[in-house]
Design a protein around this motif. Sequence first.
Motif, PDB file in Angstrom:
ATOM      1  N   LEU A 180       0.826  -1.197   0.000  1.00 39.27           N
ATOM      2  CA  LEU A 180       0.000   0.000   0.000  1.00 39.27           C
ATOM      3  C   LEU A 180       0.868   1.258   0.000  1.00 39.27           C
ATOM      4  O   LEU A 180       0.612   2.196  -0.756  1.00 39.27           O
ATOM      5  CB  LEU A 180      -0.932  -0.003   1.211  1.00 39.27           C
ATOM      6  N   ALA A 181       1.921   1.261   0.810  1.00 44.39           N
ATOM      7  CA  ALA A 181       2.819   2.423   0.852  1.00 44.39           C
ATOM      8  C   ALA A 181       3.459   2.663  -0.510  1.00 44.39           C
ATOM      9  O   ALA A 181       3.601   3.811  -0.948  1.00 44.39           O
ATOM     10  CB  ALA A 181       3.892   2.203   1.918  1.00 44.39           C
ATOM     11  N   MET A 182       3.827   1.588  -1.179  1.00 48.96           N
ATOM     12  CA  MET A 182       4.447   1.715  -2.498  1.00 48.96           C
ATOM     13  C   MET A 182       3.449   2.284  -3.511  1.00 48.96           C
ATOM     14  O   MET A 182       3.794   3.174  -4.305  1.00 48.96           O
ATOM     15  CB  MET A 182       4.954   0.348  -2.950  1.00 48.96           C
ATOM     16  N   VAL A 183       2.228   1.794  -3.478  1.00 49.28           N
ATOM     17  CA  VAL A 183       1.201   2.292  -4.395  1.00 49.28           C
ATOM     18  C   VAL A 183       0.925   3.763  -4.131  1.00 49.28           C
ATOM     19  O   VAL A 183       0.831   4.562  -5.062  1.00 49.28           O
ATOM     20  CB  VAL A 183      -0.095   1.450  -4.268  1.00 49.28           C
ATOM     21  N   VAL A 184       0.814   4.136  -2.864  1.00 47.03           N
ATOM     22  CA  VAL A 184       0.561   5.536  -2.518  1.00 47.03           C
ATOM     23  C   VAL A 184       1.709   6.417  -2.998  1.00 47.03           C
ATOM     24  O   VAL A 184       1.493   7.466  -3.603  1.00 47.03           O
ATOM     25  CB  VAL A 184       0.327   5.697  -0.999  1.00 47.03           C
ATOM     26  N   LYS A 185       2.928   5.973  -2.751  1.00 46.04           N
ATOM     27  CA  LYS A 185       4.100   6.768  -3.156  1.00 46.04           C
ATOM     28  C   LYS A 185       4.106   7.022  -4.657  1.00 46.04           C
ATOM     29  O   LYS A 185       4.290   8.154  -5.105  1.00 46.04           O
ATOM     30  CB  LYS A 185       5.393   6.054  -2.754  1.00 46.04           C
ATOM     31  N   TYR A 186       3.906   5.979  -5.431  1.00 52.08           N
ATOM     32  CA  TYR A 186       3.995   6.128  -6.882  1.00 52.08           C
ATOM     33  C   TYR A 186       2.695   6.606  -7.518  1.00 52.08           C
ATOM     34  O   TYR A 186       2.615   6.766  -8.725  1.00 52.08           O
ATOM     35  CB  TYR A 186       4.520   4.844  -7.526  1.00 52.08           C
ATOM     36  N   SER A 187       1.688   6.882  -6.692  1.00 51.62           N
ATOM     37  CA  SER A 187       0.460   7.498  -7.186  1.00 51.62           C
ATOM     38  C   SER A 187       0.592   9.015  -7.199  1.00 51.62           C
ATOM     39  O   SER A 187      -0.189   9.694  -7.848  1.00 51.62           O
ATOM     40  CB  SER A 187      -0.735   7.101  -6.313  1.00 51.62           C
ATOM     41  N   GLU A 188       1.557   9.528  -6.460  1.00 54.91           N
ATOM     42  CA  GLU A 188       1.783  10.964  -6.440  1.00 54.91           C
ATOM     43  C   GLU A 188       2.284  11.410  -7.801  1.00 54.91           C
ATOM     44  O   GLU A 188       3.074  10.719  -8.442  1.00 54.91           O
ATOM     45  CB  GLU A 188       2.803  11.328  -5.359  1.00 54.91           C
ATOM     46  N   LEU A 189       1.818  12.559  -8.216  1.00 51.79           N
ATOM     47  CA  LEU A 189       2.125  13.064  -9.558  1.00 51.79           C
ATOM     48  C   LEU A 189       3.623  13.100  -9.832  1.00 51.79           C
ATOM     49  O   LEU A 189       4.082  12.664 -10.879  1.00 51.79           O
ATOM     50  CB  LEU A 189       1.509  14.454  -9.725  1.00 51.79           C
ATOM     51  N   GLU A 190       4.410  13.589  -8.876  1.00 52.32           N
ATOM     52  CA  GLU A 190       5.857  13.719  -9.086  1.00 52.32           C
ATOM     53  C   GLU A 190       6.540  12.354  -9.167  1.00 52.32           C
ATOM     54  O   GLU A 190       7.529  12.186  -9.870  1.00 52.32           O
ATOM     55  CB  GLU A 190       6.473  14.542  -7.963  1.00 52.32           C
ATOM     56  N   GLN A 191       6.049  11.367  -8.414  1.00 49.96           N
ATOM     57  CA  GLN A 191       6.672  10.054  -8.369  1.00 49.96           C
ATOM     58  C   GLN A 191       6.201   9.137  -9.501  1.00 49.96           C
ATOM     59  O   GLN A 191       6.895   8.190  -9.862  1.00 49.96           O
ATOM     60  CB  GLN A 191       6.378   9.381  -7.025  1.00 49.96           C
ATOM     61  N   ALA A 192       5.023   9.406 -10.048  1.00 50.81           N
ATOM     62  CA  ALA A 192       4.457   8.529 -11.079  1.00 50.81           C
ATOM     63  C   ALA A 192       5.388   8.388 -12.278  1.00 50.81           C
ATOM     64  O   ALA A 192       5.504   7.310 -12.864  1.00 50.81           O
ATOM     65  CB  ALA A 192       3.091   9.043 -11.516  1.00 50.81           C
ATOM     66  N   ALA A 193       6.069   9.460 -12.625  1.00 46.09           N
ATOM     67  CA  ALA A 193       6.991   9.428 -13.767  1.00 46.09           C
ATOM     68  C   ALA A 193       8.177   8.500 -13.493  1.00 46.09           C
ATOM     69  O   ALA A 193       8.796   7.998 -14.423  1.00 46.09           O
ATOM     70  CB  ALA A 193       7.472  10.831 -14.083  1.00 46.09           C
ATOM     71  N   LEU A 194       8.471   8.268 -12.225  1.00 46.50           N
ATOM     72  CA  LEU A 194       9.609   7.427 -11.856  1.00 46.50           C
ATOM     73  C   LEU A 194       9.222   5.965 -11.659  1.00 46.50           C
ATOM     74  O   LEU A 194      10.088   5.130 -11.397  1.00 46.50           O
ATOM     75  CB  LEU A 194      10.238   7.958 -10.556  1.00 46.50           C
ATOM     76  N   MET A 195       7.948   5.659 -11.781  1.00 51.58           N
ATOM     77  CA  MET A 195       7.457   4.314 -11.466  1.00 51.58           C
ATOM     78  C   MET A 195       8.158   3.236 -12.279  1.00 51.58           C
ATOM     79  O   MET A 195       8.608   2.231 -11.741  1.00 51.58           O
ATOM     80  CB  MET A 195       5.940   4.252 -11.688  1.00 51.58           C
ATOM     81  N   GLU A 196       8.250   3.428 -13.570  1.00 57.69           N
ATOM     82  CA  GLU A 196       8.838   2.390 -14.420  1.00 57.69           C
ATOM     83  C   GLU A 196      10.314   2.157 -14.074  1.00 57.69           C
ATOM     84  O   GLU A 196      10.752   1.009 -13.951  1.00 57.69           O
ATOM     85  CB  GLU A 196       8.682   2.758 -15.897  1.00 57.69           C
ATOM     86  N   GLU A 197      11.056   3.222 -13.869  1.00 53.68           N
ATOM     87  CA  GLU A 197      12.463   3.102 -13.503  1.00 53.68           C
ATOM     88  C   GLU A 197      12.623   2.432 -12.134  1.00 53.68           C
ATOM     89  O   GLU A 197      13.475   1.565 -11.950  1.00 53.68           O
ATOM     90  CB  GLU A 197      13.091   4.494 -13.481  1.00 53.68           C
ATOM     91  N   ALA A 198      11.798   2.824 -11.183  1.00 54.88           N
ATOM     92  CA  ALA A 198      11.857   2.227  -9.850  1.00 54.88           C
ATOM     93  C   ALA A 198      11.483   0.745  -9.906  1.00 54.88           C
ATOM     94  O   ALA A 198      12.094  -0.083  -9.223  1.00 54.88           O
ATOM     95  CB  ALA A 198      10.925   2.965  -8.904  1.00 54.88           C
ATOM     96  N   LEU A 199      10.514   0.421 -10.731  1.00 49.86           N
ATOM     97  CA  LEU A 199      10.093  -0.973 -10.852  1.00 49.86           C
ATOM     98  C   LEU A 199      11.207  -1.836 -11.427  1.00 49.86           C
ATOM     99  O   LEU A 199      11.376  -2.994 -11.027  1.00 49.86           O
ATOM    100  CB  LEU A 199       8.824  -1.081 -11.697  1.00 49.86           C
ATOM    101  N   GLU A 200      12.003  -1.270 -12.340  1.00 50.93           N
ATOM    102  CA  GLU A 200      13.169  -1.993 -12.869  1.00 50.93           C
ATOM    103  C   GLU A 200      14.121  -2.352 -11.727  1.00 50.93           C
ATOM    104  O   GLU A 200      14.613  -3.475 -11.641  1.00 50.93           O
ATOM    105  CB  GLU A 200      13.901  -1.142 -13.917  1.00 50.93           C
ATOM    106  N   ALA A 201      14.387  -1.379 -10.858  1.00 50.63           N
ATOM    107  CA  ALA A 201      15.293  -1.610  -9.730  1.00 50.63           C
ATOM    108  C   ALA A 201      14.704  -2.633  -8.759  1.00 50.63           C
ATOM    109  O   ALA A 201      15.413  -3.536  -8.286  1.00 50.63           O
ATOM    110  CB  ALA A 201      15.585  -0.299  -9.012  1.00 50.63           C
ATOM    111  N   TRP A 202      13.422  -2.507  -8.461  1.00 47.97           N
ATOM    112  CA  TRP A 202      12.767  -3.468  -7.562  1.00 47.97           C
ATOM    113  C   TRP A 202      12.795  -4.872  -8.169  1.00 47.97           C
ATOM    114  O   TRP A 202      13.016  -5.860  -7.462  1.00 47.97           O
ATOM    115  CB  TRP A 202      11.320  -3.058  -7.292  1.00 47.97           C
ATOM    116  N   HIS A 203      12.575  -4.961  -9.467  1.00 47.63           N
ATOM    117  CA  HIS A 203      12.568  -6.263 -10.143  1.00 47.63           C
ATOM    118  C   HIS A 203      13.953  -6.900 -10.073  1.00 47.63           C
ATOM    119  O   HIS A 203      14.091  -8.102  -9.794  1.00 47.63           O
ATOM    120  CB  HIS A 203      12.094  -6.105 -11.594  1.00 47.63           C
TER     121      HIS A 203
END
Length: 116
Positions: free
Chosen positions: A83-106
């Motif tokens: 839930l914390a991760m979804v909330v963080k990447y739902s923010e407008l500023e963080q949404a653009a970083l979602m794909e890059e962050a997901l690469e690192a998490w993966h």
Amino acid sequence: SRRNKTGGGEEEQVEDDVGSLAAALAAQQSQALDAQANIPPEDLRMMKEESAEGKPPPPLDDRLALRLEEVWAVLEMPMLDKLAMVVKYSELEQAALMEEALEAWHAGAEAVAARK
């Protein structure tokens, strides 16, 4: 509407005053948050229009959602962390970083899986 404070309208007057005060405070807080958030005016306009229309935010791309679920499963991530991760990447500023962050998490999840 203003009512005479004498007689039976006193409680209604107090309720009206409290309601007006609450609305004014909410508007003031909203303006302060808008100013602090540094949201570009075009994005702010779009967000207000979507909010007024009752539209939910756009869903996560199916491919990204699947990868996110895979990462969570490999890492056995607790629900609150998800839930914390979804909330963080739902923010407008963080949404653009979602794909890059997901690469690192993966990549991290793959390393954890390989270590097991």
